[in-house]
Motif scaffolding. Structure first.
Motif, PDB file in Angstrom:
ATOM      1  N   ASN A 141      33.238  41.512  43.563  1.00 36.83           N
ATOM      2  CA  ASN A 141      33.211  40.596  42.431  1.00 36.83           C
ATOM      3  C   ASN A 141      34.559  40.621  41.722  1.00 36.83           C
ATOM      4  O   ASN A 141      35.083  41.699  41.414  1.00 36.83           O
ATOM      5  CB  ASN A 141      32.107  40.998  41.448  1.00 36.83           C
ATOM      6  N   THR A 168      27.835  44.262  38.551  1.00 32.69           N
ATOM      7  CA  THR A 168      28.285  44.967  39.753  1.00 32.69           C
ATOM      8  C   THR A 168      27.604  46.323  39.859  1.00 32.69           C
ATOM      9  O   THR A 168      27.154  46.731  40.947  1.00 32.69           O
ATOM     10  CB  THR A 168      29.817  45.152  39.710  1.00 32.69           C
ATOM     11  N   VAL A 190      28.771  47.228  46.646  1.00 28.98           N
ATOM     12  CA  VAL A 190      29.151  46.204  45.669  1.00 28.98           C
ATOM     13  C   VAL A 190      30.210  46.791  44.738  1.00 28.98           C
ATOM     14  O   VAL A 190      29.966  47.812  44.079  1.00 28.98           O
ATOM     15  CB  VAL A 190      27.940  45.736  44.834  1.00 28.98           C
ATOM     16  N   THR A 191      31.363  46.174  44.692  1.00 29.11           N
ATOM     17  CA  THR A 191      32.454  46.648  43.843  1.00 29.11           C
ATOM     18  C   THR A 191      33.017  45.494  43.022  1.00 29.11           C
ATOM     19  O   THR A 191      32.751  44.327  43.298  1.00 29.11           O
ATOM     20  CB  THR A 191      33.584  47.267  44.681  1.00 29.11           C
ATOM     21  N   ALA A 192      33.817  45.847  42.016  1.00 31.85           N
ATOM     22  CA  ALA A 192      34.489  44.831  41.197  1.00 31.85           C
ATOM     23  C   ALA A 192      35.974  45.139  41.138  1.00 31.85           C
ATOM     24  O   ALA A 192      36.378  46.299  41.056  1.00 31.85           O
ATOM     25  CB  ALA A 192      33.905  44.801  39.789  1.00 31.85           C
TER      26      ALA A 192
END
Length: 247
Positions: free
Chosen positions: A138, A165, A179-181
């Protein structure tokens, strides 16, 4: 990172120009099978053609459009290993103060940046989970880390993306999805030509490694986060901003 994404199908939203295009180019160089999505159809198709990628039009403000995009990918590609939620609206750096923002403008930013990110992830979730090594990246913003003034709707939306996230990482992690940002600062590209010169100077002199940054400077980090080996970073926020903000 030649070959890092070989055999992996990746969807990049907001890929017609700017940051999204640079991410798509880096993914192509890494060997990904690419699907590019954007509301800007003419530019999106041109970018896709140059990368031998496939283009799908999507409007993140329209849930039906997002659902059609996901169905289209399921039919044509059949699988999905990576999703880059890049598409977003910025309301204008140096814009109105908090008490002068129009409600319609606020709602539009939240509709695209927050709800749109969630809906795209939800629509693509089954394919990402089925892949066994799905990755979601994201695009947040370091404005949400230092509280940039006169940009409240955008800052609030990117703060929501950061929180989203972390929750998504816990919900999707048991199914093998990381899931990372990534939180860049202001980048020099056509989308930021309007930014006041003093805001550019603030960033470029305030970074631990001073100077301008371009979309190409953040793309390699995103490529890595899309690889199978990046699962250990799930839930994390990476401020890829040359040290303007530390976490």
């Amino acid at each position: 990172m030649m070959g890092a994404l070989e055999g992996r199908t990746v969807l990049v939203t907001g890929a017609a120009r700017g940051v999204g295009r640079a991410i798509a180019e880096a993914c192509a160089e890494a060997g990904a099978r690419l699907v590019l999505a954007d509301v800007l159809e003419e530019q999106g198709r041109a970018t896709a053609a140059g990368l031998l990628a496939r283009f799908v039009r999507v409007d993140l403000a329209d849930p039906d459009s997002i659902a059609v995009m996901a169905d289209d990918i399921a039919r044509h590609e059949g699988d999905l290993h990576g999703l880059v939620n890049n598409a977003a609206i910025a309301t204008g750096i140096g814009g109105p103060e908090y008490d002068a923002i129009e409600i319609g403008s606020w709602d539009r930013v939240m509709q695209v940046n927050v709800r749109g990110t969630w809906l795209v992830t939800r629509a693509c979730g089954p394919m990402l989970c089925a892949s066994g090594s799905g990755r979601v990246v994201n695009l947040a913003s370091d404005t949400a880390l230092w509280g940039a003034p006169r940009l409240l709707a955008y800052v609030a939306s990117k703060g929501a993306v950061i929180s989203m996230t972390r929750s998504l990482a816990r919900e999707m992690g048991p199914r093998g999805v990381g899931v990372t940002a990534v939180a860049p600062g202001i980048l020099r590209n056509e989308a930021t030509d309007y930014v006041p010169a003093e805001r550019h100077r603030l960033y470029e002199t305030g970074r631990a490694a001073p100077g301008p940054m371009t979309p190409e400077d953040i793309a390699p980090t995103i490529v890595f986060l899309l690889t199978p080996g990046a699962l250990a970073l799930t839930g994390q926020l990476l401020p890829v901003n040359a040290g303007f903000v530390f976490t």
